[in-house]
Design a protein around this motif. Structure first.
Motif, PDB file in Angstrom:
ATOM      1  N   GLU A  39      -2.479  12.979   5.042  1.00  0.00           N
ATOM      2  CA  GLU A  39      -2.629  14.237   4.215  1.00  0.00           C
ATOM      3  C   GLU A  39      -4.488  14.127   4.948  1.00  0.00           C
ATOM      4  O   GLU A  39      -4.448  15.958   4.739  1.00  0.00           O
ATOM      5  N   ALA A  40      -5.260  13.480   5.205  1.00  0.00           N
ATOM      6  CA  ALA A  40      -6.610  13.593   5.292  1.00  0.00           C
ATOM      7  C   ALA A  40      -6.685  13.708   7.078  1.00  0.00           C
ATOM      8  O   ALA A  40      -7.903  13.748   7.722  1.00  0.00           O
ATOM      9  N   ILE A  41      -5.790  13.409   8.057  1.00  0.00           N
ATOM     10  CA  ILE A  41      -5.815  13.598   9.555  1.00  0.00           C
ATOM     11  C   ILE A  41      -6.584  14.600  10.244  1.00  0.00           C
ATOM     12  O   ILE A  41      -7.362  14.715  10.477  1.00  0.00           O
ATOM     13  N   ASP A  42      -6.819  15.978   9.194  1.00  0.00           N
ATOM     14  CA  ASP A  42      -6.604  17.115   9.819  1.00  0.00           C
ATOM     15  C   ASP A  42      -8.956  16.467  10.231  1.00  0.00           C
ATOM     16  O   ASP A  42      -8.740  18.554  10.365  1.00  0.00           O
ATOM     17  N   THR A  61       2.511  11.770  -0.831  1.00  0.00           N
ATOM     18  CA  THR A  61       3.663  11.254   0.210  1.00  0.00           C
ATOM     19  C   THR A  61       3.764  12.299   1.437  1.00  0.00           C
ATOM     20  O   THR A  61       5.031  11.645   1.713  1.00  0.00           O
ATOM     21  N   GLY A  62       2.226  11.828   2.028  1.00  0.00           N
ATOM     22  CA  GLY A  62       3.114  12.307   3.810  1.00  0.00           C
ATOM     23  C   GLY A  62       3.602  11.388   4.038  1.00  0.00           C
ATOM     24  O   GLY A  62       4.884  11.164   5.619  1.00  0.00           O
ATOM     25  N   LEU A  93       0.876  -1.379  -0.420  1.00  0.00           N
ATOM     26  CA  LEU A  93      -0.291   0.102  -0.795  1.00  0.00           C
ATOM     27  C   LEU A  93       0.706   1.274   0.175  1.00  0.00           C
ATOM     28  O   LEU A  93       0.561   2.231  -0.860  1.00  0.00           O
ATOM     29  N   LEU A  94       2.348   1.088   0.469  1.00  0.00           N
ATOM     30  CA  LEU A  94       2.721   2.337   0.914  1.00  0.00           C
ATOM     31  C   LEU A  94       2.968   3.102  -0.644  1.00  0.00           C
ATOM     32  O   LEU A  94       3.465   4.045  -0.841  1.00  0.00           O
ATOM     33  N   TRP A  95       3.786   2.118  -1.409  1.00  0.00           N
ATOM     34  CA  TRP A  95       4.420   2.019  -2.762  1.00  0.00           C
ATOM     35  C   TRP A  95       2.814   2.843  -3.750  1.00  0.00           C
ATOM     36  O   TRP A  95       3.110   3.429  -4.102  1.00  0.00           O
ATOM     37  N   GLN A 104       7.268  12.190  12.225  1.00  0.00           N
ATOM     38  CA  GLN A 104       5.800  12.224  12.359  1.00  0.00           C
ATOM     39  C   GLN A 104       4.952  11.974  12.019  1.00  0.00           C
ATOM     40  O   GLN A 104       3.855  11.569  12.370  1.00  0.00           O
ATOM     41  N   PRO A 105       4.599  12.264  10.370  1.00  0.00           N
ATOM     42  CA  PRO A 105       3.200  11.515   9.796  1.00  0.00           C
ATOM     43  C   PRO A 105       2.318   9.502  10.941  1.00  0.00           C
ATOM     44  O   PRO A 105       1.438   9.932  11.247  1.00  0.00           O
TER      45      PRO A 105
END
Length: 155
Positions: free
Chosen positions: A74-77, A32-33, A21-23, A101-102
């Motif tokens: 990217e969407a955690i906020d 890329t976060g 999934l990472l790739w 940190q991510p």
């Protein structure tokens, strides 16, 4: 062709089912976060949420993520708890180099959603395996406690 539900939107990926999934996130979709750290699910830099559970994207094949809700840094906020975690991270100056940190934020958010007032043991268990080479563990713990309302907020 595989459809992945990432950050609330469907994304078509034309990749083999065993592709990590990472790739798919980083190389195919440009998200890329989520970071590559060790490639063996040991460091936590690649942590994302699959149906709310913190998951190491470096060892999770896209076939295991199909029909699940994937949330990245990217969407955690967009999540109220995730937003509070990010705000506490900034308020307490948690990041140094910032590379881990991510994954740290994703793990902390999952913890606080499952246990809104975690004990030190809960924090240790949830955050173990998320490695910070800069050693910001005391600030990470303080930020988690701040979000949980377990410490006095300093301004």
């Amino acid at each position: 062709m595989t459809t992945l539900n990432i950050n609330g939107k469907p994304h078509q990926v034309d990749l083999p089912a065993d592709t990590p999934l990472l790739w798919a996130l980083r190389d195919y979709l440009g998200l890329t976060g989520t970071k590559f750290g060790c490639g063996m699910a040991l460091c936590g830099a690649c942590t994302v949420h699959l149906d709310g559970e913190p998951t190491r994207a470096c060892v999770t094949p896209i076939s295991a993520a199909t029909d699940k809700k994937i949330v990245t840094i990217e969407a955690i906020d967009q999540d109220a708890t995730g937003k509070k975690v990010q705000e506490a991270w900034l308020a307490l100056g948690v990041p140094q180099c910032g590379y881990c940190q991510p994954g740290q934020v994703m793990a902390a958010t999952a913890l606080l959603k499952q246990k809104p007032q975690p004990t030190d043991a809960d924090i240790d268990a949830a955050m173990s395996g998320n490695i910070c080479r800069c050693g910001t563990y005391p600030r990470i713990r303080a930020a988690i406690k701040q979000v949980a309302g377990l410490t006095e907020v300093k301004s």
